[in-house]
Motif scaffolding. Structure first.
Motif, PDB file in Angstrom:
ATOM      1  N   ALA A  98      14.232   7.910   1.847  1.00 24.44           N
ATOM      2  CA  ALA A  98      13.724   9.035   2.654  1.00 24.44           C
ATOM      3  C   ALA A  98      12.202   9.128   2.536  1.00 24.44           C
ATOM      4  O   ALA A  98      11.499   9.393   3.513  1.00 24.44           O
ATOM      5  CB  ALA A  98      14.375  10.338   2.197  1.00 24.44           C
ATOM      6  N   HIS A  99      11.685   8.879   1.349  1.00 25.46           N
ATOM      7  CA  HIS A  99      10.229   8.885   1.150  1.00 25.46           C
ATOM      8  C   HIS A  99       9.576   7.768   1.987  1.00 25.46           C
ATOM      9  O   HIS A  99       8.570   8.002   2.669  1.00 25.46           O
ATOM     10  CB  HIS A  99       9.925   8.692  -0.339  1.00 25.46           C
ATOM     11  N   GLU A 100      10.169   6.593   1.961  1.00 30.46           N
ATOM     12  CA  GLU A 100       9.601   5.487   2.752  1.00 30.46           C
ATOM     13  C   GLU A 100       9.637   5.813   4.246  1.00 30.46           C
ATOM     14  O   GLU A 100       8.710   5.470   4.981  1.00 30.46           O
ATOM     15  CB  GLU A 100      10.347   4.176   2.477  1.00 30.46           C
ATOM     16  N   LEU A 101      10.700   6.478   4.672  1.00 31.01           N
ATOM     17  CA  LEU A 101      10.767   6.866   6.086  1.00 31.01           C
ATOM     18  C   LEU A 101       9.644   7.849   6.429  1.00 31.01           C
ATOM     19  O   LEU A 101       9.143   7.856   7.556  1.00 31.01           O
ATOM     20  CB  LEU A 101      12.130   7.462   6.418  1.00 31.01           C
ATOM     21  N   GLY A 102       9.248   8.662   5.463  1.00 34.51           N
ATOM     22  CA  GLY A 102       8.109   9.560   5.678  1.00 34.51           C
ATOM     23  C   GLY A 102       6.862   8.757   6.043  1.00 34.51           C
ATOM     24  O   GLY A 102       6.157   9.065   7.012  1.00 34.51           O
ATOM     25  N   HIS A 103       6.597   7.697   5.290  1.00 36.72           N
ATOM     26  CA  HIS A 103       5.456   6.818   5.606  1.00 36.72           C
ATOM     27  C   HIS A 103       5.645   6.178   6.978  1.00 36.72           C
ATOM     28  O   HIS A 103       4.702   6.007   7.742  1.00 36.72           O
ATOM     29  CB  HIS A 103       5.355   5.674   4.595  1.00 36.72           C
ATOM     30  N   TYR A 104       6.890   5.810   7.238  1.00 39.29           N
ATOM     31  CA  TYR A 104       7.189   5.073   8.458  1.00 39.29           C
ATOM     32  C   TYR A 104       6.960   5.933   9.704  1.00 39.29           C
ATOM     33  O   TYR A 104       6.216   5.558  10.617  1.00 39.29           O
ATOM     34  CB  TYR A 104       8.648   4.583   8.391  1.00 39.29           C
ATOM     35  N   PRO A 134      -3.223   6.960  -4.331  1.00 33.18           N
ATOM     36  CA  PRO A 134      -2.687   8.087  -3.555  1.00 33.18           C
ATOM     37  C   PRO A 134      -1.385   8.626  -4.139  1.00 33.18           C
ATOM     38  O   PRO A 134      -0.975   9.732  -3.819  1.00 33.18           O
ATOM     39  CB  PRO A 134      -2.459   7.502  -2.162  1.00 33.18           C
ATOM     40  N   HIS A 135      -0.708   7.820  -4.989  1.00 28.63           N
ATOM     41  CA  HIS A 135       0.473   8.329  -5.686  1.00 28.63           C
ATOM     42  C   HIS A 135      -0.019   9.241  -6.801  1.00 28.63           C
ATOM     43  O   HIS A 135      -0.714   8.785  -7.701  1.00 28.63           O
ATOM     44  CB  HIS A 135       1.279   7.207  -6.341  1.00 28.63           C
ATOM     45  N   HIS A 136       0.353  10.494  -6.752  1.00 34.21           N
ATOM     46  CA  HIS A 136      -0.027  11.376  -7.843  1.00 34.21           C
ATOM     47  C   HIS A 136       0.834  11.070  -9.060  1.00 34.21           C
ATOM     48  O   HIS A 136       1.779  10.295  -8.982  1.00 34.21           O
ATOM     49  CB  HIS A 136       0.141  12.831  -7.408  1.00 34.21           C
ATOM     50  N   THR A 152      -1.408  10.717   1.567  1.00 36.04           N
ATOM     51  CA  THR A 152      -0.257  10.203   2.320  1.00 36.04           C
ATOM     52  C   THR A 152       1.007  10.237   1.460  1.00 36.04           C
ATOM     53  O   THR A 152       2.108  10.473   1.971  1.00 36.04           O
ATOM     54  CB  THR A 152      -0.476   8.739   2.754  1.00 36.04           C
ATOM     55  N   GLU A 153       0.862   9.984   0.176  1.00 35.59           N
ATOM     56  CA  GLU A 153       2.035   9.983  -0.701  1.00 35.59           C
ATOM     57  C   GLU A 153       2.649  11.367  -0.803  1.00 35.59           C
ATOM     58  O   GLU A 153       3.866  11.522  -0.837  1.00 35.59           O
ATOM     59  CB  GLU A 153       1.668   9.456  -2.093  1.00 35.59           C
ATOM     60  N   GLN A 154       1.778  12.366  -0.880  1.00 35.12           N
ATOM     61  CA  GLN A 154       2.282  13.731  -0.953  1.00 35.12           C
ATOM     62  C   GLN A 154       2.999  14.090   0.349  1.00 35.12           C
ATOM     63  O   GLN A 154       4.068  14.694   0.349  1.00 35.12           O
ATOM     64  CB  GLN A 154       1.127  14.692  -1.232  1.00 35.12           C
ATOM     65  N   TYR A 182       0.814  -1.210   0.000  1.00 32.17           N
ATOM     66  CA  TYR A 182       0.000   0.000   0.000  1.00 32.17           C
ATOM     67  C   TYR A 182       0.848   1.261   0.000  1.00 32.17           C
ATOM     68  O   TYR A 182       0.483   2.248  -0.567  1.00 32.17           O
ATOM     69  CB  TYR A 182      -0.864   0.054   1.255  1.00 32.17           C
ATOM     70  N   VAL A 183       1.940   1.190   0.684  1.00 31.97           N
ATOM     71  CA  VAL A 183       2.669   2.417   0.944  1.00 31.97           C
ATOM     72  C   VAL A 183       3.948   2.429   0.131  1.00 31.97           C
ATOM     73  O   VAL A 183       5.005   2.728   0.615  1.00 31.97           O
ATOM     74  CB  VAL A 183       2.967   2.541   2.449  1.00 31.97           C
ATOM     75  N   SER A 184       3.829   2.070  -1.103  1.00 31.25           N
ATOM     76  CA  SER A 184       5.042   1.958  -1.890  1.00 31.25           C
ATOM     77  C   SER A 184       5.391   3.277  -2.558  1.00 31.25           C
ATOM     78  O   SER A 184       4.625   4.219  -2.543  1.00 31.25           O
ATOM     79  CB  SER A 184       4.865   0.894  -2.941  1.00 31.25           C
ATOM     80  N   TYR A 185       6.548   3.301  -3.135  1.00 33.63           N
ATOM     81  CA  TYR A 185       7.050   4.537  -3.720  1.00 33.63           C
ATOM     82  C   TYR A 185       6.410   4.814  -5.077  1.00 33.63           C
ATOM     83  O   TYR A 185       6.024   5.910  -5.375  1.00 33.63           O
ATOM     84  CB  TYR A 185       8.558   4.425  -3.872  1.00 33.63           C
ATOM     85  N   LEU A 186       6.330   3.801  -5.895  1.00 31.29           N
ATOM     86  CA  LEU A 186       5.801   4.065  -7.229  1.00 31.29           C
ATOM     87  C   LEU A 186       4.866   2.964  -7.658  1.00 31.29           C
ATOM     88  O   LEU A 186       4.823   2.565  -8.804  1.00 31.29           O
ATOM     89  CB  LEU A 186       6.935   4.240  -8.254  1.00 31.29           C
TER      90      LEU A 186
END
Ligand SMILES: [Zn+2]
Length: 491
Positions: free
Chosen positions: A280-286, A433-435, A356-358, A4-8
């Motif tokens: 760094a993006h994944e850490l944002g989700h984390y 959610p990924h734009h 959440t992606e943003q 769900y919370v992937s980068y791309l």
């Protein structure tokens, strides 16, 4: 396991159908008067030095490597996933970067991160270029109950969940008990998915925290405790497939500790610093615990304006109705829901849609800067992925309309047209959610202008082998070179 919370990720999560709520019946004024409560608060904004959304220990699953792998296996549709050993030099190199980012954030925000476990990297052999934080289902052995008022009663004809006990005969009015009621981040109660929840210990304090967390964050879903049970209030949407009103346990998705990076991400991106930007993006989700952060804190339309602000814009009060409507669509978890109307509205009114992606993209820039790396790596990394995915899929994979080349040219010109006006970059399909890639580049570029991050530290220098050697070594471990022929050395 959920990507769900992937980068791309190119496809959204499988979603569950919900009951339609009678919101549309309320007059607009009622909706408007409740703007602040219903469509977001400043808690959701990306403001600097707020790495976490909330600071409760149970927001993170803190799962062991074995627990993580068992869930990954359970969530894998085909063959078992293959992971590299934790001490593989490439895994260690990525862990070095994650440790540096974690250290930098903790040094600056020690209190906010006191309950957050240290994130770990796990390298997965998979040619699909991706990286993600997993949603780990966690259960607490406390009774659950649905208020159910305003919702349909449990359907006696729907097959009950496996192992349901206390189930009564069809047609009975006695509340049916099922093993687990699961609270989703949308404020909806459903049966657990196919992944077996990890049983976790909790105490009264944690239970009180969960109730407060939900009641502070959801627009309508309210929790309370009564007779030792957690009661899901009538404002909580209930999945129609739920076969009971009572449960012996409750569950939710905690944020997984193991950040998965595929070998395909590394072999397609190749550039170390741009891969660090993905981490760094994944850490944002984390850190923001997106697996459970109430989605009502995000998912709103906001005016794009001329540029981003140091504090993220709040929900645009002119579009409350549309925000409430789109949230109901998203709650339905239906991949095939049509968002043409919203896309048209966004293009015509120059609106963005905060997800959440943003939030993860924006936090990633802050994390990079705190560590001492240029935050321009964020948009650079996204632009590279845009090109990779365009090349891989002939452009089909991107939900936006702007291709990589055009986007690169727009970025070059500061996303302005010949007349110096800011161009409109389509956000893409709202069910993801990924734009669109180009919107993400555009947004991160504007974030950099708004925040003007100063590089706080010296750039970290990873110890060990040069990056090119690590790449070679990993490639050999993915496709071991054939053994030399038996007659090697002979003429
Ligand atoms: Zn993401």
């Amino acid at each position: 396991m959920c990507k769900y919370v992937s980068y791309l990720l190119l496809r959204g999560p499988m979603r569950i159908r919900s009951l339609a709520l009678a919101l549309a019946a309320f007059p607009l004024l009622v909706a408007c008067s409740a703007v602040a409560e219903k469509i977001g608060s400043s808690d959701a904004d990306h403001t600097e030095d707020q790495p976490t959304y909330a600071q409760y220990k149970w927001l993170w699953a803190d799962e062991t490597e074995e627990e993580f792998k068992s869930i990954a296996r359970a969530g894998s549709m085909w063959s078992d996933p293959e992971f590299f050993a934790l001490d593989h030099p490439m895994a260690q190199r990525l862990q070095f970067w994650v440790d540096k980012m974690d250290e930098a954030l903790r040094a600056r925000n020690p209190k906010a991160l006191a309950s957050t476990p240290k994130p770990r990297i796990i390298l997965r052999k998979d040619s699909d270029p991706n990286a993600w934080v997993s949603y780990i289902p966690v259960s607490w052995k406390v009774k659950g109950a649905l208020a159910r008022a305003g919702n349909a009663p449990a359907q006696p004809n729907v097959p009950s969940d496996a192992g349901a006990d206390g189930a009564t005969e069809a047609g009975s009015t006695v509340p049916r008990t099922i093993p687990t009621l699961m609270l989703l981040s949308t404020g909806k109660v459903a049966a657990p998915g196919s992944l077996p929840p990890l049983d976790r210990r909790f105490d009264d304090a944690a239970l009180a925290e969960l109730v407060k967390f939900a009641n502070d964050g959801f627009a309508k879903c309210r929790l309370s405790t009564s007779d030792g049970a957690v009661v899901f209030g009538e404002g909580c949407a209930v999945d129609p497939s739920l076969s009971g009103d009572r449960s012996d346990a409750i569950a939710f998705y905690a944020t997984g500790k193991w950040i998965t990076v595929t070998t395909g991400l590394i072999t397609s991106m190749l550039d170390e610093e741009r891969i660090v930007a993905v981490l760094a993006h994944e850490l944002g989700h984390y850190y923001r615990s997106h697996s459970i952060q109430p989605s009502d804190q995000l998912n709103y339309f906001y005016a794009l304006g001329e540029g981003n602000k140091p504090e993220k814009p709040g929900a645009d009060p002119r579009y409350v109705e549309q925000t409430l409507k789109v949230r109901e669509k998203l709650r339905s978890n239906d991949w095939y829901v049509d968002y043409t109307e919203e896309n048209k509205l966004m293009a015509e009114q120059r609106l963005g849609f905060y997800t959440t992606e943003q939030e993860a993209d924006e936090i990633s820039l802050e994390i990079l800067a705190r560590m001492g790396m240029p935050p321009t790596l964020g948009p650079d990394s996204q632009a590279l992925l845009h090109k990779i995915v365009d090349d891989l899929s002939s452009g089909r994979g991107d939900t936006g309309e702007i291709k990589w080349e055009k986007c690169a040219a727009l970025r070059e010109r500061g996303f302005k047209d010949e007349a110096g006006q800011v161009v409109s970059v389509p956000v893409g399909n709202l069910s993801d959610p990924h734009h669109s890639f180009c919107f993400r580049v555009f947004n991160m570029q504007r974030e950099l202008e708004a925040h003007r991050y100063q590089l706080a530290a010296e750039r970290p220098r990873p110890p060990g082998e040069p990056w090119s050697k690590l790449l070679q070594r990993m490639q050999n471990d993915i496709d071991p070179p054939p053994p030399p022929p038996a007659d090697a050395g002979r003429d």
